[in-house]
Scaffold this motif. Structure first.
Motif, PDB file in Angstrom:
ATOM      1  N   SER A   7     -37.089  -6.408 -72.525  1.00  0.00           N
ATOM      2  CA  SER A   7     -37.431  -5.675 -71.304  1.00  0.00           C
ATOM      3  C   SER A   7     -38.925  -5.384 -71.264  1.00  0.00           C
ATOM      4  O   SER A   7     -39.583  -5.529 -70.226  1.00  0.00           O
ATOM      5  CB  SER A   7     -36.627  -4.367 -71.222  1.00  0.00           C
ATOM      6  OG  SER A   7     -35.270  -4.616 -70.921  1.00  0.00           O
TER       7      SER A   7
ATOM      8  N   THR B 109     -33.461  -1.889 -63.827  1.00  0.00           N
ATOM      9  CA  THR B 109     -34.444  -2.947 -63.581  1.00  0.00           C
ATOM     10  C   THR B 109     -33.889  -4.356 -63.781  1.00  0.00           C
ATOM     11  O   THR B 109     -34.046  -5.206 -62.893  1.00  0.00           O
ATOM     12  CB  THR B 109     -35.693  -2.712 -64.453  1.00  0.00           C
ATOM     13  OG1 THR B 109     -36.314  -1.490 -64.037  1.00  0.00           O
ATOM     14  CG2 THR B 109     -36.690  -3.858 -64.298  1.00  0.00           C
ATOM     15  N   PRO B 110     -33.245  -4.676 -64.911  1.00  0.00           N
ATOM     16  CA  PRO B 110     -32.739  -6.047 -65.046  1.00  0.00           C
ATOM     17  C   PRO B 110     -31.698  -6.410 -63.984  1.00  0.00           C
ATOM     18  O   PRO B 110     -31.663  -7.553 -63.527  1.00  0.00           O
ATOM     19  CB  PRO B 110     -32.112  -6.054 -66.454  1.00  0.00           C
ATOM     20  CG  PRO B 110     -32.808  -4.963 -67.180  1.00  0.00           C
ATOM     21  CD  PRO B 110     -33.070  -3.909 -66.155  1.00  0.00           C
TER      22      PRO B 110
ATOM     23  N   ALA C  75     -37.074  -9.798 -66.256  1.00  0.00           N
ATOM     24  CA  ALA C  75     -36.009  -9.511 -67.222  1.00  0.00           C
ATOM     25  C   ALA C  75     -34.675  -9.566 -66.497  1.00  0.00           C
ATOM     26  O   ALA C  75     -34.541  -9.033 -65.390  1.00  0.00           O
ATOM     27  CB  ALA C  75     -36.214  -8.129 -67.829  1.00  0.00           C
TER      28      ALA C  75
ATOM     29  N   VAL D 250     -30.597  -8.510 -72.556  1.00  0.00           N
ATOM     30  CA  VAL D 250     -31.744  -8.851 -71.717  1.00  0.00           C
ATOM     31  C   VAL D 250     -32.531 -10.025 -72.301  1.00  0.00           C
ATOM     32  O   VAL D 250     -32.818 -10.068 -73.500  1.00  0.00           O
ATOM     33  CB  VAL D 250     -32.662  -7.629 -71.527  1.00  0.00           C
ATOM     34  CG1 VAL D 250     -33.976  -8.032 -70.848  1.00  0.00           C
ATOM     35  CG2 VAL D 250     -31.956  -6.569 -70.689  1.00  0.00           C
TER      36      VAL D 250
ATOM     37  N   ASN E  58     -31.836  -0.009 -70.376  1.00  0.00           N
ATOM     38  CA  ASN E  58     -31.565  -0.169 -71.805  1.00  0.00           C
ATOM     39  C   ASN E  58     -31.058   1.133 -72.394  1.00  0.00           C
ATOM     40  O   ASN E  58     -31.772   2.137 -72.405  1.00  0.00           O
ATOM     41  CB  ASN E  58     -32.827  -0.605 -72.550  1.00  0.00           C
ATOM     42  CG  ASN E  58     -33.301  -1.977 -72.135  1.00  0.00           C
ATOM     43  OD1 ASN E  58     -33.984  -2.128 -71.135  1.00  0.00           O
ATOM     44  ND2 ASN E  58     -32.935  -2.987 -72.900  1.00  0.00           N
TER      45      ASN E  58
ATOM     46  N   GLY F  41     -28.093  -3.187 -71.445  1.00  0.00           N
ATOM     47  CA  GLY F  41     -29.372  -3.815 -71.724  1.00  0.00           C
ATOM     48  C   GLY F  41     -29.450  -4.601 -73.009  1.00  0.00           C
ATOM     49  O   GLY F  41     -30.502  -5.168 -73.319  1.00  0.00           O
TER      50      GLY F  41
END
Length: 1350
Positions: A170, A381-382, A116, A99, A193, A96
């Protein structure tokens, strides 16, 4: 276009571009043609400023620094645009640090979408028409800070700061999407992250202030923060950029004329491009999320051509059941209503999850809630914001052993794929695709049909080494056609598993067996488990979990699915077996006192660097702009651990365009050998004859896999990496490597005896006699593995030749002197001609003590040979393979005791794995381990000895709480073993053996104050922690639940601090304005040493903290200091700064008339010729002190899978009068997290044949995430205790809490004991560390016979 910017410079920045990078001015061609669409390969905006990547003229051969098809967005931002706030580390989308926020048009909807993404995996040429925001663009010192940046800084959410920009982006991306933010959304957004420093709690707390239902207290804190920090913009979302691009003049970069990167805007165009580009057998890569480059295709050779799918509307379509076909419906899709939900192939996993959540409220699609829940633990998530479901299927297609969750879910859901080739389209099942050739074919869409929830039970599982962002040990999906009236399986069920082998998908025999049978029959369950275990054959692989665990897990997951299906038909005590182990959002409390008479010392202030860290303005070594002609080095490492180098052929590498040299041991003009931290040899009376020196480059033999053999130097890092892969090394006399202590003892039996290298021990009384007379005895053996430091900042160094034969060195090191000393010997340059500086490093934890030395030396060899600046930034694989880690330990013990648990005699032997040689740090490791073993308990009739062995691994090094965490684990294991033998609560056994806590005068060297502190700590823990009541609740819970077990363990520590080193400080006062600057001998790595030193300087001189500035550490101020580590750096550098300030105060005293302002005092003194600079040296002291601590950890275990969580942790630490309470709380939480890592999660696996570390990436090496942290984490610094040895009565906080993580280990082991007791297994079992889910579950020894339904 008008030339409105200076060539070669950024507008307004005054900075030169890196060598070979194009100027901002518009590029003109010989034809004077304007820039057309076919010339501009990519256009994008970065922080509201327009950028273009232009194709070179066909007659222009280009330069090595041109943008290439594999240039990532992260590299473009950092190297081409000088925006270093975006960091890089793993380059796999798993940390992370990289990002950024991306806003682009969804071609199917025409709507702008913000998200992100991990810029390290995004090809720059896929960014066409994107609007990109970096951490510098949303807020900075000049324009004001964004609320996200300000709150993270002011709420102590940053330590080393390297991960902070990624954290900020993020959270910023979450806010930019609008809507009301909840705690759950914050934690979900941060699941990609990693942070090695903080323990995550303050980061999450800072970001949760944005939640919609924040209380008034939080709102007031936020107002104060943003007023103080100069925040701008909307507090609920992004701020408006104040900068704009120079009109008509986009920043321009160049790419080769023959780069074949296509950006089709229709499916037909993509099909045509693929057919045309594939002629002649060329390899063409279809690019959407490109996330496979961070997983399994990381260093693949570049393809011949690329087709981006991101602008094709047909591939981004989402159609819900019953919706009319849209204009983007592919021509082969039937008109009218769709039969099911349709998802285009370029729909991202995040979009897929969002739509599944929506569908779950639709009849026939209730199972989509289970699918969405499962997908939320796929990657992070990213990654999910970029990765597509179809891309995930293609990773599985290419790498059949990849445990694809998407494949499993879509197969279970009976999804249908549409695949096109040319003008032909075909519909098929997901599984069928894996039986055909996909050459020149596209996945276009997927149709998800409804499932009758009244007839089918849909359940999936993913069992992983940590809570999030990890691939599965085993994943599974079950679709069970279940008649609720009869409990029969009415038709053939679907039973799928991943993580078994590259062929196994369906448990076909088990599916067949279960058809038509009743799940309420014990015989059915037994038969199904027997059938399944007969057909499951996991493939052995050193990178993966053991075959036995994966096989057992398949049976246990089937059983869980059966329990889930039967629901309340099974007894209450069994039902938790069918449930998932869920985790609530994280919360915590922090308590400390502060003494205003000492302010700014003991005042809770944010770290000095916090704000520039959260805005990306803090500079780390690799953030420094490249100089003209600067080159890049990349190692060639050995791939064997125990062999002789036969030959090294670098001819192919040297033939590559852009390669400038290849250097090995023969190129070294000075010494190739060195001993790390040799300065410690006389201090600790170490025998240097027992140390095998390290080598900068291997000369003849390689002693471990990953040992540096040579260094390739090239114009770019990418070229250097590719060239290094072309160097061919042949080996002879290859022998089997020795990789573990157990293996080493076979040929090194002396390891089981008192070490000749470390002759220290703890010997009291008559152990043999006391053991012989003891009424009870136990014996045991326990192993604790190593740990990779996993600093977020990679190992980095720049070496710059300069005038007069001098070298400037910028190394990410914890010890300047040790780097300078060895570089001086290696390149044969006197120490006074080497100028070394460290401003800060992105995490250390001991990993940057000895490891930077050979890296800087290799870089210096290349720089001096070429007379060019050379930069080295190690890839994560190189770092883990070549660098030293924490020492592994093996503990053997025999204990004699009575029926009360009193320890009457103890024989304990601690063996360390030193790597291929003994070392100075290996000596200190054992010394600290001996100290920890004997720190809390009475030591009557003890014989505790150290042992050492050597293996074919790198020489190990210090890691946070070196030796002490092992020593405390050893004695706590002994106490728990005694308690198990007596069927007692381990705490009761400990109480009997405490050297303190009885109220009596303690034995020396303990003091009455120690007795007071220790007793107070226990009393308060039991009262505030409600220990007795919680233990009673746990007993009730365990009786009521067969497949879930809880436990609560308490671990006390006494961590000894020896102020054994020396550190300098230089303090200067400026007569212009009375401000003060200080440079000290420590290295800021996140522990807040600069903040503490500034607080001490401000207090002693009597000036505001804002008037004190801390300058970088360098070898002019600090020529002969030692490393920053061992928990004493902050103490002793603060002492050194105080000494210098006291000298200055004495000089200023004659000018301090009553009421005279500080500035006048300074100016009068300066005008009178007073020296306003003072240099001091804090010498070692023979005094030491103890840091007392007590930790209570409550664990909960899923017996069937081995997964666990920590429901609550209460941690008390005696920090004296904390120099900087906010910093110290952060240190406690971060240290505890790293202790959890080594004890529970972080497993280093090696290939037994070659000795190579196979867990050598963020993809398969797992530090804890925020979801692995205690759900309720309560930290208290004990009230202002006295400590005459420490400065201002303070105590160290950087390492003791790591040892208190042993409470989690002991709680987990007690939970296993409860599970075994429920199974009728009452014997003692050893669980080695790290106690991963794999080892924990295997220790439960659950057998198929135990898996019953009644």
């Amino acid at each position: 276009m008008a030339d409105c910017c200076l060539p070669g410079r950024r507008k307004g920045s005054g900075k030169d571009f890196p060598p070979g990078k194009p100027p901002i001015e518009t590029v003109r061609y010989a034809s004077e043609a304007s820039i057309e669409e076919d010339i501009a390969a990519v256009t994008l905006a970065v922080n509201s400023e327009q950028h273009q990547v232009l194709r070179r003229d066909l007659r222009d051969g280009g330069v090595p620094t041109d943008v290439t098809p594999t240039t990532t967005l992260a590299d473009y931002l950092r190297q081409y645009q000088q925006l270093p706030g975006t960091k890089t580390m793993c380059r796999e989308g798993m940390c992370g640090a990289c990002v950024v926020n991306v806003t682009s048009v969804n071609p199917a909807t025409g709507q702008m979408e913000s998200r992100a993404v991990n810029s390290c995996m995004v090809p720059l040429k896929a960014c066409h028409d994107w609007k990109i925001e970096t951490v510098e663009g949303i807020g900075n010192r000049k324009d004001g800070y964004h609320p996200v940046q300000a709150r993270l800084a002011q709420m102590n959410g940053t330590q080393c700061g390297y991960c902070s920009p990624g954290m900020v982006m993020s959270m910023y991306s979450l806010l930019k999407n609008g809507g009301q933010v909840t705690e759950e959304q914050v934690e979900q957004a941060m699941d990609g992250n990693l942070c090695r420093c903080t323990g995550y709690r303050p980061i999450l707390d800072a970001f949760k202030t944005f939640k919609v239902d924040a209380d008034e207290k939080t709102k007031k804190i936020v107002r104060d923060i943003e007023e103080a920090s100069g925040c701008h913009g909307n507090k609920r979302g992004p701020c408006q950029s104040t900068g704009s691009a120079c009109a008509g003049c986009p920043r321009a970069s160049m790419t080769a004329a023959d780069d074949d990167w296509r950006l089709p805007t229709s499916l037909q165009q993509a099909i045509t491009d693929l057919e045309a580009m594939s002629v002649g057998g060329k390899t063409i890569r279809l690019v959407a999320g490109n996330t496979s480059t961070g997983v399994l295709d990381k260093y693949e050779a570049p393809s011949d051509g690329y087709i981006s799918l991101l602008k094709i509307p047909e591939l981004r379509v989402i159609k819900r059941p019953g919706e009319k076909a849209s204009k983007w419906t592919p021509r082969w899709q039937l008109p009218g209503e769709t039969k099911g939900a349709v998802f285009g192939a370029a729909v991202t996993l995040s979009q897929f999850i969002k739509e599944l959540d929506h569908l779950s409220g639709t009849p026939g699609y209730r199972h989509c809630a289970q699918m969405a829940k499962h997908l939320r633990v796929v990657a992070n998530t990213p990654v999910r914001n970029a990765a597509t479901w179809a891309g995930n299927l293609m990773i599985k297609y290419k790498h059949r052993d990849f445990p694809s969750d998407v494949f499993l879910l879509l197969t279970a859901a009976k999804a249908k794929l549409k695949i096109v080739e040319g003008k032909n389209a075909e519909e098929m099942s997901v599984e069928m695709m894996y039986n055909i050739s996909m050459k020149n074919k596209f996945i276009v869409s997927m149709t998800l049909p409804p499932i009758d929830e009244n007839k089918y039970i849909f359940k999936t599982y993913k069992i992983t080494p940590r809570a999030i962002s990890a691939h599965a040990y085993v994943n599974a999906a079950f679709v069970i056609p279940f008649d609720t009236a009869t409990a029969k399986i009415t038709e053939k069920p679907t039973i799928l598993f991943g993580g078994i082998n590259d062929r196994f998908v369906h448990a076909t025999n088990t599916e067949r067996y279960l058809t038509g049978r009743s799940l309420m029959a014990e015989a059915t369950v037994k038969g199904a488990l027997t059938t399944l275990l007969d057909e499951v054959e996991p493939h052995p692989d050193p990178e993966h979990a053991d075959v036995a665990y994966r096989k057992r897990l398949t049976g246990n997951l089937l059983y869980k699915a059966i329990l889930y299906t039967l629901g309340d038909r099974v007894p209450v005590r069994l039902r938790s077996g069918g449930d998932d182990l869920t985790r609530s959002t994280m919360k915590g409390t922090q308590e400390f006192d502060t003494d205003k008479t000492l302010w700014p010392v003991n005042k809770a202030v944010p770290k000095l660097e916090a704000q520039i860290q959260t805005s990306g303005e803090a500079e780390y070594v690799d953030d420094q702009p490249a100089l003209p002609g600067e080159l890049y080095g990349h190692y060639v490492l050995s791939t064997m651990a125990n062999a002789k180098i036969g030959s090294v052929d670098a001819s192919k590498a040297l033939a590559m365009k852009g390669v400038r040299g290849f250097y090995t041991a023969k190129d070294i003009v000075g010494k190739n050998q060195f001993i790390s931290l040799s300065i410690l040899i006389p201090i600790f009376s170490i025998n240097p004859q027992l140390i095998t020196p390290q080598q900068v480059f291997a000369e003849d033999m390689v002693r471990f896999a990953g040992q540096p053999i040579g260094l390739v130097v090239a114009d770019t890092k990418a070229i250097a990496r590719r060239a290094a892969a072309l160097v061919n090394v042949e080996y002879t006399q290859v022998a089997a490597p020795v990789l573990t202590i157990r293996d080493a003892l076979k040929t090194q039996p002396d390891g089981r005896r008192q070490s000749a290298y470390c002759p220290l021990n703890v010997v009291t009384g008559d152990t043999d006699a006391a053991m012989a007379s003891a009424p009870r005895r136990v014996k045991g053996e326990w192993e604790m593995g190593g740990q990779y430091h996993f600093t977020m900042e990679p190992h980095t160094v720049r070496v710059i030749p300069c005038e007069d034969g001098q070298l400037n060195i910028y190394s990410a090191t914890q010890g300047i002197k040790h780097v300078v000393d060895v570089v001086s010997d290696v390149v044969n340059i006197p120490a006074h001609k080497i100028n070394a500086e460290v401003r800060r490093i992105g995490g250390g934890y001991g990993g940057k003590i000895s490891n930077p030395i050979p890296i800087a030396s290799a870089c210096a060899v290349a720089a001096t040979k070429l007379n060019k600046p050379v930069r080295m930034v190690l890839d994560i694989e190189n770092m883990i393979e070549m660098c030293s880690g924490r020492f592994p330990f093996m503990i053997t013990y025999e204990a004699g005791f009575d029926d009360t648990g009193k320890l009457l005699a103890l024989k304990l032997h601690m063996i360390t794995d030193n790597g291929f040689s003994m070392s100075t740090l290996g000596f200190l490791e054992l010394q600290e381990a001996l100290s920890a073993v004997s720190a809390i308990y009475r030591t009557d009739n003890w014989n505790v000895t150290p042992g050492t062995v050597k293996t074919n691994l790198p020489i190990n090094t210090s890691c946070r709480a070196p030796g002490t965490i092992n020593g405390f684990a050893a004695i706590e294991t002994v106490m728990r073993h005694i308690a198990h033998e007596l069927n007692m609560d381990p705490w009761d056994v400990k109480k009997v053996n405490f050297a303190l806590g009885s109220g009596a005068t303690p034995p020396p060297p303990l003091t009455p104050n120690d007795e007071k502190v220790f007793s107070m700590m226990i009393k308060e823990m039991f009262e505030k922690g409600d220990i007795d009541a919680r233990k009673a609740d746990i007993r009730t819970f365990n009786k009521a639940n067969r497949w879930r077990k809880r436990s609560l363990a308490l671990v006390p520590i006494s961590y000894h601090i020896n102020l054994a080193f020396r550190y300098p400080a230089l303090v200067s006062i400026y007569d212009k304005d009375g401000s003060v600057a200080v440079s000290h001998g420590g290295v800021e790595m996140g522990q807040g040493i600069n903040t503490k030193v500034a607080q001490v300087v401000a207090h002693v001189l009597g000036v505001p903290l804002e008037q004190v500035s801390v300058k970088p550490n360098n070898n002019l101020v600090n020529p002969n200091g030692v490393v920053t580590g061992g928990s004493l750096g902050s103490d002793m550098n603060c002492m050194a700064a105080r000494l210098a300030c006291e000298v200055l105060r004495e000089r200023l005293m004659p000018f301090m008339a009553e009421g005279r302002p500080w500035l006048q005092v300074v100016q009068y003194a300066s005008g009178s010729g007073v020296n306003l600079s003072a240099h001091s040296l804090q010498p070692p002291t023979t005094n030491r002190y103890s840091v007392w601590g007590l930790c209570a950890a409550e664990a909960e275990l899923d017996v069937l899978t081995g997964e666990y969580r920590f429901n609550r942790v209460d941690l008390y630490e005696d920090a004296g009068k904390a120099l900087s309470p906010l910093v110290d709380v952060g240190q406690v939480e971060g240290a505890f997290t790293m202790g959890m890592g080594v004890l529970l999660f972080e497993q280093l696996r090696t290939d037994p044949k070659t000795g190579r570390k196979v867990t050598n990436r963020a993809w398969n090496y797992y530090p804890p995430t925020h979801k692995d942290m205690p759900r309720d984490f309560r930290v208290k610094l004990l009230k202002n205790n006295v400590n005459d040895v420490g400065i201002f009565n303070s105590k160290a906080t950087g390492e003791p809490a790591s040892c208190m993580a042993n409470a989690c280990l002991m709680a987990l082991h007690q939970a296993v004991a409860e599970a075994r007791k429920a199974a009728g297994l009452k014997d003692w079992i050893t669980i080695n560390s790290p106690s991963t889910a794999e080892y924990t579950q295997m220790a439960c020894e659950t057998t198929p016979e135990m898996l019953v339904i009644t």
